[in-house]
Design a protein around this motif. Structure first.
Motif, PDB file in Angstrom:
ATOM      1  N   LEU A 219       0.702  -1.168  -0.044  1.00  0.00           N
ATOM      2  CA  LEU A 219       0.002   0.073  -0.044  1.00  0.00           C
ATOM      3  C   LEU A 219       0.982   1.347   0.190  1.00  0.00           C
ATOM      4  O   LEU A 219       0.454   2.271  -0.394  1.00  0.00           O
ATOM      5  CB  LEU A 219      -1.002   0.063   1.461  1.00  0.00           C
ATOM      6  CG  LEU A 219      -2.353  -0.761   1.071  1.00  0.00           C
ATOM      7  CD1 LEU A 219      -3.170  -0.603   2.431  1.00  0.00           C
ATOM      8  CD2 LEU A 219      -3.094  -0.112  -0.101  1.00  0.00           C
ATOM      9  N   PRO A 222       3.626   3.903  -4.490  1.00  0.00           N
ATOM     10  CA  PRO A 222       2.757   4.857  -5.550  1.00  0.00           C
ATOM     11  C   PRO A 222       2.345   4.091  -6.751  1.00  0.00           C
ATOM     12  O   PRO A 222       1.450   4.548  -7.315  1.00  0.00           O
ATOM     13  CB  PRO A 222       3.837   5.849  -5.810  1.00  0.00           C
ATOM     14  CG  PRO A 222       5.353   5.314  -5.654  1.00  0.00           C
ATOM     15  CD  PRO A 222       5.304   4.457  -4.289  1.00  0.00           C
ATOM     16  N   TRP A 225      -1.097   2.379  -6.143  1.00  0.00           N
ATOM     17  CA  TRP A 225      -2.159   3.769  -6.041  1.00  0.00           C
ATOM     18  C   TRP A 225      -2.379   4.034  -7.506  1.00  0.00           C
ATOM     19  O   TRP A 225      -3.580   4.246  -7.806  1.00  0.00           O
ATOM     20  CB  TRP A 225      -1.716   4.746  -5.260  1.00  0.00           C
ATOM     21  CG  TRP A 225      -1.731   4.425  -3.628  1.00  0.00           C
ATOM     22  CD1 TRP A 225      -0.875   3.955  -3.034  1.00  0.00           C
ATOM     23  CD2 TRP A 225      -3.040   4.102  -2.835  1.00  0.00           C
ATOM     24  NE1 TRP A 225      -1.241   3.776  -1.638  1.00  0.00           N
ATOM     25  CE2 TRP A 225      -2.559   3.926  -1.503  1.00  0.00           C
ATOM     26  CE3 TRP A 225      -4.480   4.515  -3.101  1.00  0.00           C
ATOM     27  CZ2 TRP A 225      -3.529   3.901  -0.756  1.00  0.00           C
ATOM     28  CZ3 TRP A 225      -5.230   4.462  -2.070  1.00  0.00           C
ATOM     29  CH2 TRP A 225      -4.909   4.042  -0.931  1.00  0.00           C
ATOM     30  N   MET A 228      -4.540   1.448  -9.298  1.00  0.00           N
ATOM     31  CA  MET A 228      -5.830   1.443  -8.687  1.00  0.00           C
ATOM     32  C   MET A 228      -6.793   2.620  -9.304  1.00  0.00           C
ATOM     33  O   MET A 228      -7.991   2.437  -9.458  1.00  0.00           O
ATOM     34  CB  MET A 228      -5.879   1.791  -7.141  1.00  0.00           C
ATOM     35  CG  MET A 228      -5.153   0.384  -6.284  1.00  0.00           C
ATOM     36  SD  MET A 228      -4.977   0.618  -4.522  1.00  0.00           S
ATOM     37  CE  MET A 228      -6.662   0.748  -4.039  1.00  0.00           C
ATOM     38  N   VAL A 229      -5.950   3.735  -9.560  1.00  0.00           N
ATOM     39  CA  VAL A 229      -6.668   4.844 -10.277  1.00  0.00           C
ATOM     40  C   VAL A 229      -7.024   4.422 -11.625  1.00  0.00           C
ATOM     41  O   VAL A 229      -8.333   4.534 -12.310  1.00  0.00           O
ATOM     42  CB  VAL A 229      -5.847   6.130 -10.200  1.00  0.00           C
ATOM     43  CG1 VAL A 229      -6.595   7.110 -11.105  1.00  0.00           C
ATOM     44  CG2 VAL A 229      -5.794   6.755  -8.888  1.00  0.00           C
ATOM     45  N   GLN A 361      -5.782  -4.052  -5.570  1.00  0.00           N
ATOM     46  CA  GLN A 361      -6.278  -3.208  -6.965  1.00  0.00           C
ATOM     47  C   GLN A 361      -7.610  -3.649  -7.504  1.00  0.00           C
ATOM     48  O   GLN A 361      -8.340  -2.757  -7.727  1.00  0.00           O
ATOM     49  CB  GLN A 361      -5.387  -3.875  -8.106  1.00  0.00           C
ATOM     50  CG  GLN A 361      -3.654  -3.562  -8.081  1.00  0.00           C
ATOM     51  CD  GLN A 361      -2.942  -4.284  -9.211  1.00  0.00           C
ATOM     52  OE1 GLN A 361      -3.382  -5.220  -9.570  1.00  0.00           O
ATOM     53  NE2 GLN A 361      -1.934  -3.651  -9.329  1.00  0.00           N
ATOM     54  N   ALA A 364     -10.282  -1.380  -5.867  1.00  0.00           N
ATOM     55  CA  ALA A 364     -10.570  -0.134  -6.791  1.00  0.00           C
ATOM     56  C   ALA A 364     -11.616  -0.464  -7.934  1.00  0.00           C
ATOM     57  O   ALA A 364     -12.402   0.342  -8.274  1.00  0.00           O
ATOM     58  CB  ALA A 364      -9.247   0.349  -7.508  1.00  0.00           C
ATOM     59  N   THR A 403      -3.214   9.210 -15.978  1.00  0.00           N
ATOM     60  CA  THR A 403      -2.497   8.482 -15.013  1.00  0.00           C
ATOM     61  C   THR A 403      -1.729   7.470 -15.537  1.00  0.00           C
ATOM     62  O   THR A 403      -0.704   7.233 -14.906  1.00  0.00           O
ATOM     63  CB  THR A 403      -3.609   7.913 -13.955  1.00  0.00           C
ATOM     64  OG1 THR A 403      -4.431   8.837 -13.510  1.00  0.00           O
ATOM     65  CG2 THR A 403      -3.012   7.137 -12.871  1.00  0.00           C
ATOM     66  N   CYS A 407       2.016   8.141 -14.631  1.00  0.00           N
ATOM     67  CA  CYS A 407       2.373   7.619 -13.243  1.00  0.00           C
ATOM     68  C   CYS A 407       2.612   5.886 -13.318  1.00  0.00           C
ATOM     69  O   CYS A 407       3.216   5.445 -12.209  1.00  0.00           O
ATOM     70  CB  CYS A 407       1.174   7.621 -12.269  1.00  0.00           C
ATOM     71  SG  CYS A 407       0.600   9.172 -11.977  1.00  0.00           S
TER      72      CYS A 407
END
Length: 425
Positions: A219, A222, A225, A228-229, A361, A364, A403, A407
């Motif tokens: 978790l 980065p 996350w 997940m987005v 994941q 999300a 994203t 990312c």
């Protein structure tokens, strides 16, 4: 077959055939899961069903969302289960439970019992993703993963493609109660090839890397996350299509139930075919020496961009144009399907963490399933039109593409050393 080790050599032809056969069984399993979870959408577009439960638009949003509340809650626990106890037995038990719960939906008499059964189906189906991805990660290398994921995801798209038409056909020729009973019990046949083909794959005691994976460190990444987005944005659109597209085509575009079913089929069949083709093409590019992360990111961004054309269909007065963009946008999202999943769950994640990481994941993904039906129902309630709900889809698709571009970095990829739990003092 040693599912805890590296993929078997090509010379073992029997084992290679078995591996791909099991992949097909997994694809059929996820197809059945989507048939069972999306059959409710056809019922929610049926006047007799809405009248029986006295449903408002907000009620329909909550019913569509109920599945995903328990689905989200159970992702991480079941991810831990498959990492600890393997895939075969946990998957078989949960599969039988959700089929029985789907069949029991035909006997629901009130809104409360309907929601409880949807919660039960969601909890049992939470096993599908952690189990499937654990098996995929341990049996296919990078140059095969796009094709393997494409075949697997074809099942997840054929499920909604045939789920709504099949459910609608049964409702038209019988009623909604028979539809739930038939679809639920028929799925149990899948257990026969699963139990016969798949060998026990309980991880070895010597698999120490798996035992030491730190959920806290997963978790803290980065990358997790960011993935997940991306998964939320991708699935917001697909879950809108699974839950509200039948009602949109019937109520705003004036299609009869059978014609709606046909367009729903073409939309989901399109995304499945494109997903398989783009996954295969990405594999070939990677096999020729192209960077795996760059290739899969490119396909994913292209998929989000093409899918964003859904906004054109929502804002046109032409029925033919609306139906064209409805099919084209969801089909175009297939460019991202295999590649964003291969990237987020295979390329950038170590084998030891696949179950737990996929569980995080998938929360999300489940949140998209919770938010999309409720937000759509609320936006429909306040605006009286599906235009505003589809404009919201456009916003999420743009966010998903950005994203991915900014990312999902190769230098953020996880490793066993990075995720190892701190030693106990």
């Amino acid at each position: 077959m040693d599912t805890a080790g590296d993929p078997l050599p090509v010379s073992g032809r029997r084992e290679v055939r078995l591996r791909w056969s099991i992949l097909i069984v997994l694809a059929i399993g996820v197809m059945i899961s989507f048939v069972d979870r999306t059959s409710i959408s056809a019922a929610l577009a049926t006047p007799s069903f809405k009248t029986h439960f006295a449903l408002s638009d907000l009620d329909r949003g909550w019913i569509n969302s109920a599945f995903f509340w328990s689905y989200a809650v159970m992702q991480i626990p079941l991810g831990w289960v498959v990492d600890r106890y393997g895939v075969k037995s946990p998957y078989a038990i949960c599969f039988a439970l959700w089929c029985v719960a789907t069949a029991a939906t035909g006997f629901a008499e009130g809104l409360a019992s309907l929601i409880v059964l949807r919660l039960f189906v969601g909890a049992a189906e939470a096993i599908v993703v952690p189990a499937s991805w654990r098996w995929l990660r341990h049996n296919f290398v990078e140059t095969q993963s796009g094709t393997a994921v494409g075949i697997y995801m074809l099942g997840s798209k054929i499920g909604p493609a045939i789920g709504a038409p099949l459910a609608a056909w049964i409702i038209i020729h019988a009623d909604w109660r028979v539809m739930f009973l038939v679809l639920g019990l028929a799925g149990l046949v899948w257990l026969v090839p699963w139990l016969l083909l798949v060998r026990n794959d309980v991880p070895r005691v010597t698999d120490t890397a798996r035992a030491k994976v730190s959920g806290r460190k997963i978790l803290a990444s980065p990358l997790i996350w960011a993935t997940m987005v991306v998964m939320f944005c991708y699935n917001y659109f697909t879950f809108f299509c699974m839950t509200w597209m039948p009602a949109y085509l019937v109520e705003q575009r004036g299609l009869a139930l059978d014609r709606m079913a046909a367009y729903a089929f073409f939309s989901f069949a399109g995304i499945g075919v494109v997903a398989l083709a783009s996954g295969y093409l990405a594999d070939r590019l990677i096999a020729r020496g192209h960077n795996a992360v760059g290739v899969r990111k490119g396909f994913t961004i292209a998929g989000f961009a093409v899918a964003a054309t859904v906004v054109l269909g929502a804002n046109t007065t032409s029925l033919n144009a609306a139906l064209f963009w409805n099919v084209a946008s969801l089909s175009g999202l297939g460019l991202a399907t295999s590649n964003h999943l291969a990237l987020c769950r295979l390329t950038l994640i170590p084998k030891s963490a696949i179950g737990v990481a996929s569980g995080f994941q998938q929360v999300a993904t489940a949140m998209a399933g919770i938010v999309a039906p409720i937000l759509t129902g609320w936006l429909l309630h306040v605006s009286g039109s599906y235009t505003l709900p589809i404009d919201a889809i456009f916003v999420f698709l743009v966010l998903g593409g950005l994203t991915t571009a900014l990312c999902l970095k190769e230098e953020w990829a996880l490793s066993d050393a990075m995720l190892a739990a701190d030693p106990v003092a």
